[in-house]
Design a protein around this motif. Structure first.
Motif, mmCIF file in Angstrom:
data_model
loop_
_atom_site.group_PDB
_atom_site.id
_atom_site.type_symbol
_atom_site.label_atom_id
_atom_site.label_comp_id
_atom_site.label_asym_id
_atom_site.label_seq_id
_atom_site.Cartn_x
_atom_site.Cartn_y
_atom_site.Cartn_z
ATOM 1 N N PHE A 1 88.506 49.839 125.719
ATOM 2 C CA PHE A 1 87.755 51.096 125.896
ATOM 3 C C PHE A 1 88.526 52.076 126.783
ATOM 4 O O PHE A 1 87.974 52.868 127.507
ATOM 5 C CB PHE A 1 86.364 50.795 126.450
ATOM 6 C CG PHE A 1 85.705 49.714 125.633
ATOM 7 C CD1 PHE A 1 85.160 50.013 124.401
ATOM 8 C CD2 PHE A 1 85.693 48.407 126.069
ATOM 9 C CE1 PHE A 1 84.610 49.012 123.620
ATOM 10 C CE2 PHE A 1 85.135 47.403 125.285
ATOM 11 C CZ PHE A 1 84.594 47.707 124.058
ATOM 12 N N ILE B 1 80.235 47.578 127.903
ATOM 13 C CA ILE B 1 81.118 48.566 127.280
ATOM 14 C C ILE B 1 81.040 49.903 128.020
ATOM 15 O O ILE B 1 82.057 50.544 128.294
ATOM 16 C CB ILE B 1 80.766 48.741 125.792
ATOM 17 C CG1 ILE B 1 81.179 47.489 125.038
ATOM 18 C CG2 ILE B 1 81.466 49.961 125.205
ATOM 19 C CD1 ILE B 1 80.745 47.481 123.595
ATOM 20 N N ALA C 1 80.473 56.668 124.616
ATOM 21 C CA ALA C 1 80.264 55.601 125.592
ATOM 22 C C ALA C 1 78.886 55.716 126.220
ATOM 23 O O ALA C 1 78.190 54.707 126.418
ATOM 24 C CB ALA C 1 81.353 55.652 126.670
ATOM 25 N N VAL D 1 76.185 43.407 126.242
ATOM 26 C CA VAL D 1 77.458 43.856 125.670
ATOM 27 C C VAL D 1 77.569 45.373 125.752
ATOM 28 O O VAL D 1 78.590 45.929 126.165
ATOM 29 C CB VAL D 1 77.604 43.372 124.213
ATOM 30 C CG1 VAL D 1 78.756 44.086 123.515
ATOM 31 C CG2 VAL D 1 77.812 41.879 124.166
ATOM 32 N N PHE D 2 76.479 46.062 125.401
ATOM 33 C CA PHE D 2 76.517 47.528 125.444
ATOM 34 C C PHE D 2 76.683 48.061 126.863
ATOM 35 O O PHE D 2 77.415 49.013 127.096
ATOM 36 C CB PHE D 2 75.251 48.108 124.791
ATOM 37 C CG PHE D 2 75.274 47.992 123.301
ATOM 38 C CD1 PHE D 2 75.802 49.008 122.523
ATOM 39 C CD2 PHE D 2 74.793 46.861 122.659
ATOM 40 C CE1 PHE D 2 75.834 48.917 121.132
ATOM 41 C CE2 PHE D 2 74.825 46.756 121.290
ATOM 42 C CZ PHE D 2 75.349 47.765 120.521
ATOM 43 N N PHE E 1 84.259 51.512 129.762
ATOM 44 C CA PHE E 1 84.767 52.847 129.440
ATOM 45 C C PHE E 1 85.036 53.625 130.720
ATOM 46 O O PHE E 1 86.063 54.261 130.878
ATOM 47 C CB PHE E 1 83.755 53.592 128.568
ATOM 48 C CG PHE E 1 84.188 54.981 128.226
ATOM 49 C CD1 PHE E 1 85.026 55.193 127.144
ATOM 50 C CD2 PHE E 1 83.782 56.073 128.991
ATOM 51 C CE1 PHE E 1 85.453 56.474 126.832
ATOM 52 C CE2 PHE E 1 84.220 57.338 128.689
ATOM 53 C CZ PHE E 1 85.054 57.542 127.600
#
Lengths: 648, 485
Positions: free
Chosen positions: B229, B218, B171, B214-215, B222
């Motif tokens: 996630f 995420i 992550a 998007v990253f 997480f």
């Protein structure tokens, strides 16, 4: 005064809470409730003095606004005028007497505290009802007394017959309350307020609004409202054809038969119609219906009293018949006479019930009159007070019932002469009813207190007068049963006592001050009228049938089997309702339960959903494998999905 | 880039500096203590937390103040979240003491690591630069990995630590990748400059920015444990010692909420329609998966893990409305969640004793017969988590849902309510177990007085604040410059 009104209402409630919710001792339970109701009584007495003797008021106080919705205010408030003050006094006095009496009657009952809690709660509810200044609170009190009545009829809830009776009372009252609630809703719709005062003021303007009930037939909105409200009164005051619950309500303990099912709650309907007199006076149609219903109840329910063997049921049918008299008075625009009879009836009928209860205690809870007889020498106080009650009931000259009943007959006669709709029938019904009243009252009296001693040996050995907590209320109730008529006649009927509280169309006014020549004039006038002689004839017939020729009643029953059957079956109303409404709705309910509830709701919706969720739950949990590379893979899939959705 | 800071900037950093200094100090002191004297470490730790909390409480700014060349921000939200973080950590340590002693790892490292994790959270909350955010995040994560693994003899704990570490690294990698893309496009890491740069960026950069977003999302998801996630959450919650689970499940969510607000609302406000849709997706998945899977669990820690996932779904509802009141509602939710989570895991600790972990749902059977007071507290907690009035959890759900409805996402509110109803099942099942089942366990509950007081207070706070929710709600509203209702 506001504080005093509040204390009057809240003291019984406090008593009920303490006795009901806290685990108090028996002594504590009756002490707090009797103190609470006693306090209410004395303050009611003061209120009565303040308003009626000193001539203060009337008070129309709004205490608390519960909520305002769409401009309509729902409030708690008191309207205390002459009518209310009188009702408060009657309610608290009878309630107080019954509280004291209960100590003796419920002496051995395990539900002692609960009983006191209930009757105190009843007193609170009834006071809320009579002191209301708006329809909302009226409805609250109306339903609250109904609730307590339900609880008390089924007080011995392990008895099947008691549970049946309280359910019956509850359901029949629902029918009436349905109309009552619709009536209130109609008021809200057309008047846009629920307070009495503006409704009464606006009533005349709204009279012209017509509501098309059926195509081509329309009625004034006032008529519709009055009839709907009267439907509530029919349920609560047990008028034909919603009378069926009252005889069964005798399953409850006797003190509540006296308090709720004779003196106070059942007269709530009468009080309500009298309170709404400004509306009813605008609708001759509604008054006509009231008159006819009352007359039917007064005459035909009296007949049923002739064939009953249970001592309480006889008194119950007599209550039905007397409620019919009051309703007739309302229908004849003689609201004052109706209230007058309500008051005298409250005293003498409570007295008769408590006397019957006293007999029942002495007989070890035996209620069948065929097993009594000759009780006079064992129970002198009960005997004499029961005699006073019976004489008051049949309208013996000088006793309270004489004045109030004669006033009603007088008023109906007046309506008859004015050729009002239904008055002809009503007149003959109430006059004929006098004979019947005397007959069943003294049938009971002779069967219980005179003649052969028909009880078994064991009971006879233990017969004795009941304790003072029982006889004291009898004596205290006997006094007003005798004198209240003489005292109240002049001011109540011919004076301007109810001038502010009750509105009577001058053309309908049956009691004119110039016709009044004092109590003596009324008495002497009564002596020349048929009702008195009919009453005496009734007593004589009863004497003949139950003292002299005791085999005649059985012979008569044999000779006229059809009539006897009809009366024994109470005209078949119970069976009819049982079969159609109760049975029908049970079948319908069963049907709905089988298909709707079991199959559709339980089967498909409830369990079906649960199964589906459980199924998916067990599938998805497989995804959580515990392997690290699966997890990492899941995250990467998530990343790819997000990228796919939002970037591409 | 030049770094300058003044004396006044140092006072802004005073809570963090205090915490850091004390953590180092305690580490040194602890080295000289024998096992019998270990309580001193505990007391010092708690004292530090209270002291730092007071420093935060008495320095709530009305306007955002920047320090350290814009790396650090001190505003009302930071103060509020820091205060609650410190409070929650303090409470979590109260629950830990007895549990750790019973299991022979009442060690100084535990508390020192806890303090460093707390420092990490505080840095995350006050970070105003993607680098500071990452710094705080890693400080927190590394401390947590170690705490999970502390119970060395436990196989499950080691496994959990391993999974946590690997997935956490993954992550972090994704987050860093996102940061690098954003930096590549905008040339900035400072959140304020970032916001301006994204706003002025040409249209053709949009795809690349979304790619980076998007990253980042995420990475945040997480940390929060949002589906998909979330995979680490159940395993780590179940495997870690309960006190560590308690720690992970409560305070870090406050910090994660803070970085969510910082990155998305402050830094990426121009991409708001994009991240709004992403959050909607994550939220629905989290509510659904969390509530559905919680039903199938027999292990209470695992059940609470899924319940956490579901709560994260609700928490996101407020943020995705993109309104100030929505943010306040989410903040209210996250604080309430932290309190409930404390209580839930606290109850497990309370019922456990040396050699016995009361972590199965069946262990709560007949609790009412064993001890009706704690059954009552647990009932409050479960009802609150299920969102039954008048508990605090009800107001939390109500406030986010009403915001969702007001911004026109009625369908989303309907979905949320349906899942909440499904979720009510497993909370109510616990209550049913406690009150209607026969107790299998007859041992009386032994706990030190401190623990008993703490858990009772926890339950009563949830009930009390539930009866007077405006106290906490108005705090959250004023944080976002809104007057209370």
């Amino acid at each position: 005064m506001q504080t005093i009104f509040l204390i009057i209402v809240l003291a019984p409630l406090l008593g009920a809470i303490i006795a009901g919710l806290f685990n108090v001792s028996r002594c504590m339970a009756h002490t707090v409730t009797i103190a609470g109701v006693g306090l209410s009584f004395f303050l009611s007495l003061y209120t009565f003095y303040h308003i009626i003797i000193q001539g203060q008021g009337p008070y129309d106080i709004t205490l608390y606004t519960w909520l305002i919705s769409d401009g309509i205010r729902f409030q708690v408030g008191f309207l205390v005028d002459h009518l209310t003050a009188l009702m408060m006094l009657v309610v608290t006095f009878v309630a107080w007497m019954v509280h004291i009496y209960t100590i003796g009657y419920m002496h051995e009952d395990p539900g002692y505290q609960r009983f006191f809690s209930y009757i105190s709660l009843f007193t609170f509810s009834m006071l809320m009802l009579v002191m209301a200044n708006n329809f909302m609170q009226l409805f609250f009190g109306w339903e609250a007394v109904g609730l307590v009545s339900y609880l008390l009829i089924g007080f011995w809830h392990t008895r099947e017959s008691a549970v049946f009776a309280n359910l019956k009372a509850f359901l029949v009252n629902r029918v009436g309350d349905f109309g009552f609630l619709l009536g209130i809703a109609a008021i809200l719709m057309y008047f846009n307020t629920l307070d009495y005062q503006p409704v009464f003021e606006l009533a005349e303007q709204k009279q012209s609004i017509r509501l098309e009930l059926l195509p081509g037939y329309s009625a004034s909105i006032i008529t519709v409202i009055c009839l709907l409200l009267f439907m509530g009164a029919m349920g609560k005051s047990a008028q034909f054809p919603l009378h069926v619950w009252l005889p069964d309500s005798m399953e409850g303990p006797t003190p509540i038969s006296a308090l709720i099912h004779a003196a106070t709650m059942v007269t709530a309907g009468i009080f309500m119609v009298a309170r709404m007199s400004p509306l009813y006076e605008l609708s001759p149609t509604a008054l006509g219906v009231v008159l006819i219903i009352g007359a039917i109840t007064a005459l035909f329910m009296g007949f049923l009293g002739l064939v009953q063997h249970d001592i309480k049921r006889v008194v119950a049918y007599s209550t039905l018949s007397q409620l019919g008299y009051m309703t007739v008075a309302l229908g004849a625009s003689a609201y004052t006479a109706g209230i007058f009879h309500l008051m005298t009836h409250a005293f003498f009928k409570a007295l008769l019930f408590l006397a019957a209860g006293s007999v029942i205690i002495a007989m070890h809870h035996e209620q069948d009159m065929r097993k009594m007889g000759g009780l006079r020498k064992y129970m002198p106080i009960t005997y004499w007070t029961a005699l006073i009650g019976s004489l008051a009931l049949i309208g013996f000259p000088g006793f309270s019932g004489f004045f109030s009943k004669d006033a009603i007959i007088e008023a109906v006669h007046h309506a008859y002469q004015a050729e009002r709709w239904g008055a002809c029938f009503a007149y003959y019904a109430v006059v004929g009813g006098v004979f019947i009243t005397a007959l069943y009252s003294f049938r009971m009296f002779f069967l219980v207190f005179h003649g052969q001693e028909r009880m078994d040996k064991h009971t006879r050995e233990h017969l004795h007068e009941t304790p003072w907590v029982v006889t004291l209320p009898l004596i205290l109730l006997a006094i007003p049963s005798v004198v209240i008529g003489v005292i109240a006649l002049g001011p109540l009927l011919y004076g301007s006592f109810f001038a502010e509280a009750i509105f009577v169309n001058p053309a309908h006014q049956p009691f004119l001050a110039e016709d009044y020549h004092g109590v003596w004039g009324f008495l002497i006038h009564g002596l020349t009228q048929p009702p008195l002689w009919l009453a005496l004839a009734g007593v004589a017939t009863a004497y003949l049938l139950y003292m002299v020729k005791t085999d005649w009643p059985a012979l008569i029953a044999q000779r006229f089997p059809l009539i006897h059957r009809i009366l024994s079956n109470k005209y078949g109303f119970d069976d009819f309702y049982q079969a159609t409404f109760a049975g029908g709705s049970r079948d319908l309910g069963h049907h709905f339960w089988k298909t709707g509830d079991v199959k559709l709701i339980d089967g498909m919706l409830v369990n079906g959903t649960a199964y589906t969720i459980g199924f998916f739950s067990s599938i998805f949990r497989q995804l959580q494998t515990g392997f690290l590379y699966h997890y990492a893979f899941t995250m990467i899939i998530g990343l790819v999905v997000l990228l796919g959705l939002f970037v591409l | 880039m030049t770094f300058t800071f003044t004396h006044s900037e140092l006072t802004l950093l005073l809570p963090e500096i205090t915490l850091l200094t004390m953590a180092c100090l305690i580490l040194v002191i602890d080295a000289f203590l024998s096992d019998e004297q270990r309580d001193l470490t505990f007391q010092l730790t708690q004292g530090t937390l209270i002291g730092t909390a007071l420093l935060v409480w008495f320095n709530v700014p009305s306007e955002p103040i920047f320090a350290m060349s814009g790396f650090f921000i001190h505003d009302a939200m930071a103060a509020m979240l820091k205060f609650f973080t410190l409070l929650v950590v303090f409470w979590a340590f109260l629950y830990s003491r007895q549990y750790l002693k019973d299991r022979q790892f009442f060690k100084g490292e535990y508390f020192v690591l806890g303090l460093f994790a707390t420092l990490g959270m505080m840095i995350m909350i006050s970070a105003h630069n993607l680098l500071t955010i990452y710094l705080g995040l890693e400080l927190l994560s590394l401390s947590l990995y170690t705490m999970v693994a502390m119970h060395r003899s436990s196989q499950t704990a080691s496994e959990a630590a391993m999974k946590y570490f690997v997935l956490g690294a993954l992550a972090s990698g994704l987050l860093l990748y996102g940061i690098s893309i954003i930096y590549g496009v905008t040339g900035s890491l400072d959140l304020s400059q970032l916001a301006v740069a994204i706003k002025n960026s040409p249209v053709e950069h949009h795809t690349l920015l979304t790619f980076g977003l998007v990253f980042l999302v995420i990475g945040l998801a997480f940390k929060l444990g949002a589906v998909p996630f979330h995979v680490w959450v159940p395993d780590v919650y179940q495997g870690a010692p309960t006190t560590v689970t308690l720690f992970i499940s409560s305070a870090p969510k406050l910090a994660a909420f803070a970085i969510l607000m910082r990155i998305l609302v402050e830094g990426m406000s121009s991409l708001q329609t994009d991240w709004q849709n992403m959050l909607i997706l994550l939220s629905i998945l989290s509510m659904g998966t969390g509530n559905l899977l919680a039903i199938a669990q027999t292990n209470l820690k695992r059940m609470l893990a899924y319940s956490t996932i579901a709560h994260v779904g609700y928490l996101l509802l407020g943020v995705l409305t993109v309104t100030e009141t929505g943010y306040a509602a989410s903040m209210f939710y996250v604080v309430v969640y932290a309190l409930m989570s404390l209580g839930g895991f606290g109850m497990i600790i309370l019922l456990s004793r040396a050699g016995f972990e009361a972590e199965n749902i069946t262990d709560f059977k007949g609790l009412n017969q064993r001890n009706s007071w704690y059954a009552f507290i647990m009932m409050i907690l479960m009802l609150s988590m299920a969102g039954v009035p008048p508990m605090l959890g009800f107001w939390a759900k109500l406030s986010v849902l009403s915001q969702v409805i007001q911004t026109g996402h009625v369908w989303l509110a309907v979905i949320a309510v349906i899942f909440a109803i499904i979720g009510a099942f497993y909370y109510l099942r616990i209550i049913w177990m406690m009150y209607f089942e026969k107790a299998e366990e007859t041992q009386p509950i032994q706990a030190e007085p401190l623990m008993q007081i703490a858990i009772s207070a926890n339950g009563l706070v949830i009930l009390g604040l539930g009866i007077a929710p405006h106290i906490l709600m108005s705090l959250c509203l004023t944080t976002f410059g809104l007057s209370s209702y």
